[in-house]
Scaffold this active site. Sequence first.
Site, PDB file in Angstrom:
ATOM      1  NE  ARG A 100      -2.820  -0.159   3.270  1.00 29.54           N
ATOM      2  CZ  ARG A 100      -3.991  -0.801   3.160  1.00 29.54           C
ATOM      3  NH1 ARG A 100      -4.997  -0.236   2.540  1.00 29.54           N
ATOM      4  NH2 ARG A 100      -4.157  -2.003   3.692  1.00 29.54           N
ATOM      5  NE  ARG A 105      -8.404  -0.775   0.727  1.00 35.14           N
ATOM      6  CZ  ARG A 105      -8.451   0.126   1.669  1.00 35.14           C
ATOM      7  NH1 ARG A 105      -8.957   1.320   1.413  1.00 35.14           N
ATOM      8  NH2 ARG A 105      -8.016  -0.127   2.871  1.00 35.14           N
ATOM      9  CE1 TYR A 164     -10.790  -5.729   3.911  1.00 34.16           C
ATOM     10  CE2 TYR A 164     -10.221  -4.024   2.325  1.00 34.16           C
ATOM     11  CZ  TYR A 164     -10.152  -5.335   2.754  1.00 34.16           C
ATOM     12  OH  TYR A 164      -9.439  -6.224   2.023  1.00 34.16           O
ATOM     13  CB  CYS A 182     -28.218  -5.791  -7.914  1.00 29.59           C
ATOM     14  SG  CYS A 182     -28.665  -5.130  -9.513  1.00 29.59           S
ATOM     15  CD  GLU A 183     -24.459  -7.702  -3.226  1.00 27.45           C
ATOM     16  OE1 GLU A 183     -24.714  -7.616  -2.012  1.00 27.45           O
ATOM     17  OE2 GLU A 183     -24.254  -8.769  -3.820  1.00 27.45           O
TER      18      GLU A 183
HETATM   19  N1  LLP Z   1       3.441  -9.001   3.399  1.00 25.60           N
HETATM   20  C1  LLP Z   1       2.479  -9.877   3.705  1.00 25.60           C
HETATM   21  C2  LLP Z   1       2.853 -11.199   4.215  1.00 25.60           C
HETATM   22  C3  LLP Z   1       1.130  -9.518   3.563  1.00 25.60           C
HETATM   23  O1  LLP Z   1       0.174 -10.382   3.886  1.00 25.60           O
HETATM   24  C4  LLP Z   1       0.800  -8.230   3.076  1.00 25.60           C
HETATM   25  C5  LLP Z   1      -0.596  -7.829   2.897  1.00 25.60           C
HETATM   26  C6  LLP Z   1       1.845  -7.356   2.741  1.00 25.60           C
HETATM   27  C7  LLP Z   1       3.154  -7.772   2.932  1.00 25.60           C
HETATM   28  C8  LLP Z   1       1.607  -5.981   2.215  1.00 25.60           C
HETATM   29  O2  LLP Z   1       0.888  -5.211   3.132  1.00 25.60           O
HETATM   30  P1  LLP Z   1       0.744  -3.636   2.898  1.00 25.60           P
HETATM   31  O3  LLP Z   1       2.130  -3.046   2.961  1.00 25.60           O
HETATM   32  O4  LLP Z   1       0.116  -3.419   1.561  1.00 25.60           O
HETATM   33  O5  LLP Z   1      -0.128  -3.194   4.003  1.00 25.60           O
HETATM   34  N2  LLP Z   1      -6.989  -5.722   0.978  1.00 25.60           N
HETATM   35  C9  LLP Z   1      -6.662  -5.033   2.201  1.00 25.60           C
HETATM   36  C10 LLP Z   1      -5.229  -5.245   2.614  1.00 25.60           C
HETATM   37  C11 LLP Z   1      -4.831  -6.703   2.720  1.00 25.60           C
HETATM   38  C12 LLP Z   1      -3.381  -6.886   3.057  1.00 25.60           C
HETATM   39  C13 LLP Z   1      -2.987  -8.306   2.896  1.00 25.60           C
HETATM   40  N3  LLP Z   1      -1.608  -8.558   3.162  1.00 25.60           N
HETATM   41  C14 LLP Z   1      -7.007  -3.552   2.014  1.00 25.60           C
HETATM   42  O6  LLP Z   1      -7.492  -3.184   0.956  1.00 25.60           O
HETATM   43  O7  LLP Z   1      -6.804  -2.757   2.922  1.00 25.60           O
END
Ligand code: LLP
Length: 419
Positions: free
Chosen positions: A282, A318, A322, A348-349
Site C-alpha cells: 500500500r 474496499r 472494510y 445490485c447490492e
Molecule cells: N506481506 C504480507 C505477508 C502480507 O500479507 C501483506 C498484505 C503485505 C506484505 C503488504 O501489506 P501492505 O504493505 O500493503 O499493508 N486488501 C486489504 C489489505 C490486505 C493486506 C494483505 N496482506 C485492504 O485493501 O486494505
Amino acid sequence: MRDNLMNAFQYKAGQLHCEGVSLTQLAEEFGTPLYVYSRNHILGQWRALDEAFAGVDHLVCYAVKANSNLSVLRALAEAGAGFDIVSGGELERVIRVGGDPAGCVFAGVGKTAGEIEGALRCGIGCFNVESVPELFRISAVAEVMGRRAPVALRVNPGVDPDTHHYIATGKHTSKFGIALKDALAVYRAAAGMPWIEIRGVQMHIGSQITKVAPYVLAIRKMLPLIEQVRALAPETLEFFDIGGGLGITYHNETPPTVREFAAAVKPLLRNLGLRIVLEPGRFIVGNGGVLVTQVQYVKRTPLKRFVIVDAAMNDLIRPSLYESYHEVVPVRKARRATMKADVVGPVCESGDFLARDRRVAAVEEGELLAVMSAGAYGMAMSSNYNTRGRAAEVLVDGRKAVLVRCRESFAEMVRAEIG
Ligand code: LLP
C-alpha cells in the site's frame, strides 16, 4: 509535507491532473471507470523507503498483491525492487516483467505442491513458511527435485497493530504464521531436514499501520528468537524480514514518514548483521492511483440523496468490505454548493457504495469524479460481479499517459465459459 500525500494528483487550471495530464482528457480518451496511476509517485515511494534504510543492508520487496499491473511491476523491477508474492501467478507476473525470482519472497498459508515446485525450479529467493505441514511439504518437494529449499518461518509475534480487524494479521488468533512460542521448535525441526536451508526469520503484523510502536514492539519480541536461530543455522541465516503494512493517508490519518519509521526501527536492526527485508504494498502504490468515474444520475429518495456513478464495488471493493474511507472529489474544480449524499455504483447490492453519508460537491449528471487513494487493493481486488467488465488502467509519466490495461470486453469476460 508528509511523504505519502497525493502530491501527484493536483488541480491545475481548475482540472484535476495526474502529474502533467488532465484526468478529463484521460476519461475522454479511455472512458470510465478508469484507474490512473502516477509512475513518479510509485517510484518515489519505493526510493524514499530504499533511501531511508541506507546504511543497513536491505531489500525492499514490493507486495505484488497491492497492485499487480505488469507495467507497475516492470517500473519497480527496473528500479531494483524485490517482490513479495503469494501465488504461482504472482511469480509469473514478476518473471514476465524481468524481475529476478532470487529477489522474491513467497508468502501465503496455502502453497500447493505445484506452486512450491515452480518456485524452486526458477530459483525463488525464499519461502516464508506459515505452518509445520507446509514445511514438510516444501521439504518433500525439494527432495524429489534434488534441490535444497531456502526458507524463513513467518513468525507471529502476537502484537496488536491497531488497524481494521480484517487486515490485522499478527495477533494470536489469525490464520497466518507460526506463534512465537512455537517458532524455535519448528526452526529446530527445519535445521534437521536435509533439503531445507534456513535463510531467514519473517514477520508481518498487519496492514495500514499508522504508528511505529507496533513495529518496534514486534521487532523487540523477535530479537531473542533471531539469536537462537542464528545459533541453529550460523552459516545460512541471511535476513530478517519485517513485513509490510506501512499505512498511508486516506483521510486524516497521520502515519509516520519513512524517515520517522526508519529512525525508530533502524537502531534495533543495524547491528544484527543480517539483511533487512521489507514488504510494503500500500505504501508504494496506494496514493499513486485514483479511480475516475462518471456520474450517471443524481437520485433523491424521501430520506437520502444518491450520486450514482459508473464505478462500483466490483471496481473498488474496499468501502464495501472494510468500510474504508476514500476521498471523492470532482475532477472539475468549481466554486459550488455541497450536499450530503451516498456515492454508489450500479451493482445490485445495498453494500455497493464508494462513500456513505458524505458531504460532497453538488455534482451533476455526466460529471467526472475521482475516488482518491485507490492505487492499492483497488484493481487488484476487482471482479466481474454483475457481468461488469473490469476498468481500464493508465500509467502516467510526466506529460505522457500509457494505457496499461485495456477495458475488459464482454467476449473477454465469457472466454473461459462453456455454454
Ligand atoms: N506481506 C504480507 C505477508 C502480507 O500479507 C501483506 C498484505 C503485505 C506484505 C503488504 O501489506 P501492505 O504493505 O500493503 O499493508 N486488501 C486489504 C489489505 C490486505 C493486506 C494483505 N496482506 C485492504 O485493501 O486494505
